[in-house]
Structure formats: structure tokens, C-alpha cells
Design an enzyme around this catalytic site. Sequence first.
Site, short mmCIF file in Angstrom:
data_model
loop_
_atom_site.label_atom_id
_atom_site.label_comp_id
_atom_site.label_asym_id
_atom_site.label_seq_id
_atom_site.Cartn_x
_atom_site.Cartn_y
_atom_site.Cartn_z
N HIS A 88 0.82 -1.22 0.00
CA HIS A 88 0.00 0.00 0.00
C HIS A 88 0.85 1.27 0.00
O HIS A 88 0.38 2.33 -0.37
CB HIS A 88 -0.98 -0.01 1.18
CG HIS A 88 -2.17 -0.90 0.95
ND1 HIS A 88 -3.44 -0.58 1.36
CD2 HIS A 88 -2.28 -2.09 0.31
CE1 HIS A 88 -4.28 -1.55 1.01
NE2 HIS A 88 -3.59 -2.48 0.38
N HIS A 137 -2.25 -13.25 0.01
CA HIS A 137 -3.47 -13.57 0.77
C HIS A 137 -3.45 -14.99 1.32
O HIS A 137 -4.47 -15.49 1.79
CB HIS A 137 -4.71 -13.32 -0.10
CG HIS A 137 -4.99 -11.85 -0.33
ND1 HIS A 137 -6.05 -11.39 -1.07
CD2 HIS A 137 -4.34 -10.74 0.09
CE1 HIS A 137 -6.03 -10.05 -1.11
NE2 HIS A 137 -4.99 -9.64 -0.41
C1 HEM Z 1 -5.05 -8.02 -6.19
C2 HEM Z 1 -5.64 -7.03 -5.57
C3 HEM Z 1 -5.83 -6.97 -4.09
C4 HEM Z 1 -6.98 -6.66 -3.44
C5 HEM Z 1 -8.31 -6.29 -4.09
C6 HEM Z 1 -6.72 -6.76 -2.04
C7 HEM Z 1 -7.64 -6.51 -1.06
C8 HEM Z 1 -7.47 -6.82 0.27
C9 HEM Z 1 -8.48 -6.70 1.28
C10 HEM Z 1 -9.91 -6.17 1.04
C11 HEM Z 1 -7.96 -7.15 2.43
C12 HEM Z 1 -8.67 -7.21 3.78
C13 HEM Z 1 -8.48 -5.89 4.47
C14 HEM Z 1 -9.39 -5.67 5.65
O1 HEM Z 1 -10.45 -6.24 5.74
O2 HEM Z 1 -9.02 -4.85 6.53
C15 HEM Z 1 -6.61 -7.55 2.17
C16 HEM Z 1 -5.74 -8.06 3.11
C17 HEM Z 1 -4.43 -8.36 2.85
N1 HEM Z 1 -3.76 -8.12 1.66
FE1 HEM Z 1 -4.58 -7.66 -0.10
N2 HEM Z 1 -5.42 -7.13 -1.86
C18 HEM Z 1 -4.83 -7.25 -3.08
C19 HEM Z 1 -3.50 -7.54 -3.33
C20 HEM Z 1 -2.56 -7.71 -2.36
C21 HEM Z 1 -1.14 -7.70 -2.56
C22 HEM Z 1 -0.47 -7.46 -3.91
C23 HEM Z 1 -0.55 -7.93 -1.36
C24 HEM Z 1 0.90 -8.01 -1.01
C25 HEM Z 1 1.85 -8.33 -1.85
C26 HEM Z 1 -1.62 -8.08 -0.40
C27 HEM Z 1 -1.45 -8.40 0.91
C28 HEM Z 1 -2.47 -8.53 1.82
C29 HEM Z 1 -2.31 -9.11 3.13
C30 HEM Z 1 -1.05 -9.77 3.66
C31 HEM Z 1 -3.53 -8.99 3.79
C32 HEM Z 1 -3.85 -9.36 5.24
C33 HEM Z 1 -3.45 -8.16 6.09
C34 HEM Z 1 -3.66 -8.31 7.59
O3 HEM Z 1 -4.08 -9.35 8.08
O4 HEM Z 1 -3.41 -7.30 8.28
N3 HEM Z 1 -2.82 -7.90 -1.03
N4 HEM Z 1 -6.32 -7.32 0.84
#
Ligand code: HEM
Length: 324
Positions: A67, A195
Amino acid sequence: MGGRIQSVTTTFAIILVLLGTACDAQLSSTFYDTTCPNALSTIRTTIRTAVSKERRMAASLVRLHFHDCFVQGCDASILLDDSPPTIVSEKGALPNNNSVRGFEVIDQAKAAVEKVCPGVVSCADIVAVAARDASFAVGGPSWVVKLGRRDSTTASITLANSDLPLASDDLNTLISRFSNKGFSAKEMVTLSGAHTIGQARCVTFRNRIYGNTSDIDAGFTSTRQRGCPSLINNDNNKKLSPLDLVTPNSFDNNYFKNLIQKKGLLQSDQVLFSGGSTDSFVSEYSKNPTTFKSDFAAAMIKMGDISPLTGSAGIIRKICSAIN
Ligand code: HEM
């Protein structure tokens, strides 16, 4: 005439390539070797301690780097707090609000590094190193982090709202958002593999599990509904579910296996395996965890290269949440 336009275009293209190379050339894994030789070990100690206290923090730190980099480059702009009238924090943007975490861990790492070499190591580099150390701490790949990024004096809530992906995005939107940052559709799938760890709030997947559930496994839907009530209110919106129900705290390739079984939590997860152009990448990673991990490491290095501030651009912040 046509020939001249072509040669001007070619010259421009060459200049752009050279500029790009020049910027990249300034990031180097040895950047702090003489100015702060203990920087990396100091950051690692802080991250290891934080992750051993709370495994989820690893996920939060990997996401924080993402981010940061997708919004005006890897410049620690995401860490800045509101400071009227100049700074409107990115923390308030829709994809970040009540969602992005890990700020206090970055602050701890920064404080520890400032003790050993004040004013030398940027917050942007600390975020990049933290993401790598966090991945490794939960069984994910490690990689060599290029260093030398400097910190922004600005933030952009507008870009945070426009450039970060949303759980409701369809496949074409995801592909184009990542392509805008220089990533192929395959790299988008690779990075989504993050994820395999971490949690999502009910508000991000409620529509999926109570809407048209034809592309979701039935048993999975009912399990997920138990953790995310249909009634919309603040308490329910905040309820957390693991993105990978099977091994939420280990960085493995289960995420891709889940997608093949129609057990993707977010719409943006399941669209990667829904009869479209990215199905083959998901299949490949579901069968080959080693390829996934090495591709993930390469894609994270590439992410860390997005528009860094180098040389005399930007600053080295004293504390990460404010400009000096
Ligand atoms: C492809 C498009 C992506 C979308 C639409 C997306 C969307 C999201 C959403 C909606 C969440 C949950 C957030 C919440 O409810 O507070 C999430 C969590 C997360 N995302 Fe993504 N994400 C994407 C790509 C990525 C990428 C590229 C990474 C890292 C390289 C990433 C790493 C993570 C991680 C590790 C979590 C869990 C975070 C936690 O538990 O604090 N995401 N993402």
C-alpha cells in the site's frame, strides 16, 4: 516525415529507459553498509519480536509495503499522519481506513535504528525490509532488498483511493490496476498470493457470501457466513476471517488451492480462477509452491522499485509519521 517521428519516438524511448536505469541504479542492497552497518539486523530484531508476539503482524507488514508502493511510489507516504493544511493522511483512504496496520512496529524499528545511526535510514527502506523479514518469519520467501529510498514530504489520499485495488474489483480492473504499476497479469496473481496469510474484515466480503454464491463452495459459504453476519453494523463489519482458512499463519501456496476449490474469500481472489485468462497461473502455483515463492520474491523486489525518491529527492524523516 513518418521516419522523423519514429526516430524522435525512439530517442525518447531510449532516454526513458536510461532515466529508469539511472533511478534504479541508485537503489542498492549495500546502501547502508558503511553508513549504518547494523541497520538490517536492527530492523530484523524488531520485526521478529513483533511477529512472535502476533503472527498476523507479518501479513500486515507485507501489505503495508504494497500500500506504500502503489501510491506515489515506495516513499513511506502511507506513514504520514494528518497535518493540516499540507498533509491529508493516506490512512483515511477507503482501502486503508481501519484496515492497514503495523505502523507502531515500523515506528519501533525506526526508533531502534535511529539509536544506532541517527538520520541515516529512511522509513521507506524500513517498510521494505520489514516486509521481507515478515514474509520470512512466517515461512515465506526471503529476498535481497535494494536500499536507498528516501521519504516523501507529501501524501496523497486521492491516489490512495484511485490506485489501490478493491475486493469488489473484477479481473480486468485488477489486471489494469497492476499494469498501471508495471506488472503483468501473472505478477498480479503472484502478488495476490500474499493472501495466503492475514485476515479480512466482514465488510470486505459480505456481498460475496450473501450474494450470488454460484462461484463459491457451499460448505465454505456457510462457514464464512457464521463469521460474518448479514446484518450491517459497525461491530459486524469489523469481524475478522482468515483469508486462507486452512493455514492462515503460514506463507504457503494454499491460497491457490483454495481458489481452485472455489474457496476464495474476496471476490478479487476468486476472479483469478473463474474461467478467465489467469486460471493457468493459479493452477501452476497450486501445484508448485517453490515456483510461487521464488516468483513472489521477484515480484516483491519489483514492487520495491516503484518510483523511489533517491539522491537528493525527499528527506530522511526523523519519525515516520511526520515530516521533519
Ligand atoms: C489483487 C488485488 C488486491 C486486493 C483487491 C486486495 C484486497 C485486500 C483486502 C480487502 C484485504 C482485507 C483488508 C481488511 O479487511 O481490513 C486484504 C488483506 C491483505 N492483503 Fe490484499 N489485496 C490485493 C492484493 C494484495 C497484494 C499485492 C498484497 C501483497 C503483496 C496483499 C497483501 C495482503 C495481506 C497480507 C492482507 C492481510 C493483512 C492483515 O491481516 O493485516 N494484497 N487485501
